[in-house]
Design a protein around this motif. Structure first.
Motif, PDB file in Angstrom:
ATOM      1  N   THR A 142      25.684 -65.230   8.483  1.00 32.34           N
ATOM      2  CA  THR A 142      24.547 -65.904   7.879  1.00 32.34           C
ATOM      3  C   THR A 142      24.630 -65.074   6.439  1.00 32.34           C
ATOM      4  OG1 THR A 142      23.197 -66.258   9.769  1.00 32.34           O
ATOM      5  CG2 THR A 142      22.178 -66.104   7.505  1.00 32.34           C
ATOM      6  N   ALA A 168      15.464 -60.399   8.501  1.00 29.86           N
ATOM      7  CA  ALA A 168      15.916 -61.529   9.042  1.00 29.86           C
ATOM      8  C   ALA A 168      16.615 -61.427  10.467  1.00 29.86           C
ATOM      9  CB  ALA A 168      17.213 -62.082   8.182  1.00 29.86           C
ATOM     10  N   LEU A 208      22.600 -64.354   3.193  1.00 29.41           N
ATOM     11  CA  LEU A 208      21.561 -64.490   2.136  1.00 29.41           C
ATOM     12  C   LEU A 208      21.708 -64.049   1.028  1.00 29.41           C
ATOM     13  CD1 LEU A 208      18.969 -62.549   5.039  1.00 29.41           C
ATOM     14  CD2 LEU A 208      19.362 -64.900   4.642  1.00 29.41           C
TER      15      LEU A 208
END
Lengths: 141, 249
Positions: free
Chosen positions: B74, B93, B76
Motif C-alpha cells: 500500500t 493505517a 500512502l
C-alpha cells in the motif's frame, strides 16, 4: 600559561535547555547532565575561555578562596577531559562554542551526571562517522 | 517448528495463521535504495500481512518505485513532514496486531520477522523485541568515499525502529513518534516506553543491515543533532517527575 579547550566535535554535542546542559557523546554512547556551576563551567570551557580567566571571574563573583576555586575548576575540567567531552587546544584556534548559561547565584561543587542507558541507540547513529566539514570527510582522530 | 531447509527454519502453518504483522516503510527521496528495502520485506520467510510505504513528499522517483510493488504494497503519499510524521501516518493505517518498521535505505535479513514473531508468540509478557544490526557501506560509493567512512562492521545490539517488532497495543500505550524531532525520535519513543515499564528483548542475531551512504538522515540533518539533547532532557525530566511522585506517595 593557562590551558584552553574545545568541545570534542563532531562526536560530542551539547545543548542548554531550561538551565540544564545535556552533553551527548556519540562516540561512547554516553550522555551527561549538569546544572548550576557545572553547566556554567561547561559553557565557559567550550567557549574557549582559559581556566585562568574562569577562575578569576569566579573569585570575583563569589566570596571564596582562590585556591579552592582553582581546585574546583581543575577537578571539573579534568573530569570533562577524562570523559573525552573536551580536548585541550591552542588558544589561537577558532572561536569556541557559544552556549548561554547564567552564573549561578551560589557557589556549589559542580557535578557531572553520567548516563549510559541509551548507548546502543546513540552508537548506531551515522552522525558520528563524519566530520563537521560534511560528508564524506573523515573525522579527525 | 517445521524441519530446517537450507539452514533456515520454515515457518509452521500454525505460526503463519496466528500472527499478522504490519510493516511501515517511510521514505523520502530514497529512489536508489527503496526497492531493495521493500524486497527485503517481501521475501521474508514469514510474510507480513500488510506492507505500507509512506512517501513523505519525495521529489525523486521514490513514489513511482513504490507503486511498482502496488500488488503487494500500500502506498500512502503525504506532504513532507519528516520521518516521525511519515511513520505515524503509516501506523494510523496499520491493521495487524504486530507492528514493525523499516527505513527505506536499510535491509532486513530474511528471517527477521519469523524469528521475532516466534519470540513474541512464546512470551505474552513481552511487549516487543529488537535485534542486532550490522552496518555496511553502500556499494555505489567509490573506494575513496568508502575509506572515508568509519563503518563499524560488527553486530551491534540495535534498539532502533527498523530492528523492532512490537505489539500494536503496547506501541499505542507509549504513543506515536514525536514529530518535532528529526533524528532522535526513536530515542524519545523508547525512553517513554522504558518509563512505562514495557518489556523488550534484544535478540542475538543480526536482523537489520544498516546502510551507510552519502545521505543518511543523521548526516544530512547534522543541524538536528541537538534533537538528541532535547529528547534526552525530556526523558530525564519525566523520570525526575515520576520519582518525585513516587516519593510523594
Amino acid at each position: 600559561m593557562s590551558t584552553t579547550y574545545r568541545i570534542n566535535a563532531p562526536n560530542v554535542n551539547s545543548e542548554c535547555i531550561d538551565g540544564e546542559v545535556i552533553i551527548v557523546n556519540l562516540e561512547s554512547g554516553s550522555y551527561y547532565s549538569c546544572v548550576d556551576l557545572g553547566a556554567y563551567l561547561w559553557s565557559r570551557v567550550v567557549a574557549g575561555d582559559t581556566t585562568e580567566v574562569i577562575v578569576r571571574d569566579l573569585v570575583a563573583a563569589f566570596a571564596r578562596d582562590q585556591a579552592e576555586i582553582e581546585a574546583t575548576v581543575a577537578d571539573y575540567v579534568s573530569q570533562l577531559e577524562k570523559e573525552q567531552l573536551i580536548v585541550a587546544t591552542a588558544s589561537s584556534e577558532a572561536p569556541g562554542l557559544s552556549i548561554e548559561v547564567a552564573l549561578p547565584v551560589q557557589f556549589g561543587i559542580p557535578e557531572l551526571h553520567s548516563y549510559s542507558d541509551m548507548k546502543d541507540m546513540l552508537l548506531l547513529d551515522p552522525v558520528h562517522d563524519v566530520a563537521d566539514v560534511g560528508w564524506p570527510a573523515k573525522p579527525e582522530r | 517448528m517445521s524441519p530446517m531447509s537450507d539452514g533456515l527454519p520454515n515457518p509452521s502453518d500454525e505460526l503463519m495463521k496466528s500472527v499478522a504483522v504490519s510493516v511501515v516503510i517511510p521514505c523520502y527521496n530514497t529512489e536508489r535504495y527503496l526497492a531493495a528495502a521493500i524486497e527485503s520485506v517481501l521475501t521474508q520467510t514469514l510474510s507480513p500481512t500488510q506492507v505500507i510505504v509512506v512517501n513523505d513528499g519525495s521529489t525523486d522517483r521514490s513514489a513511482e518505485i513504490a507503486r511498482g510493488f502496488i500488488d503487494r504494497v500500500t502506498v500512502l503519499n503525504r506532504p513532507n513532514g519528516g520521518i516521525s510524521a511519515a511513520r505515524n501516518t503509516g501506523i494510523h493505517a496499520c491493521t495487524a496486531p504486530l507492528l514493525s518498521f523499516l527505513d527505506a535505505d536499510d535491509l532486513w535479513t530474511e528471517t527477521k520477522l519469523e524469528q521475532q514473531v516466534s519470540i513474541l508468540n512464546d512470551d505474552p509478557g513481552l511487549d516487543g523485541v529488537f535485534a542486532h544490526a550490522q552496518q555496511f557501506i553502500s556499494p555505489e560509493l567509490s573506494e575513496e568515499e568508502s575509506k572515508s567512512i568509519a563503518c563499524r562492521d560488527v553486530a551491534m545490539p540495535a534498539r532502533l525502529a527498523s530492528a523492532m517488532l512490537v505489539r500494536r497495543e503496547s506501541f499505542l500505550k507509549v504513543g506515536y513518534f514525536n514529530e518535532d524531532l528529526e533524528i532522535a525520535e526513536t530515542v524519545d519513543w523508547l525512553a517513554r516506553a522504558d518509563e512505562l515499564g514495557l518489556h523488550f528483548n534484544v535478540l542475538p542475531g543480526v536482523m537489520l543491515r544498516r546502510r551507510l551512504h552519502r545521505s543518511n538522515s543523521g548526516v544530512v540533518k547534522r543541524n538536528a543533532r541537538s534533537d538528541y539533547a532535547r529528547a534526552l532532557k525530556a526523558a530525564l525530566d519525566r523520570r525526575r517527575q515520576q520519582k518525585a511522585q513516587t516519593h510523594e506517595h
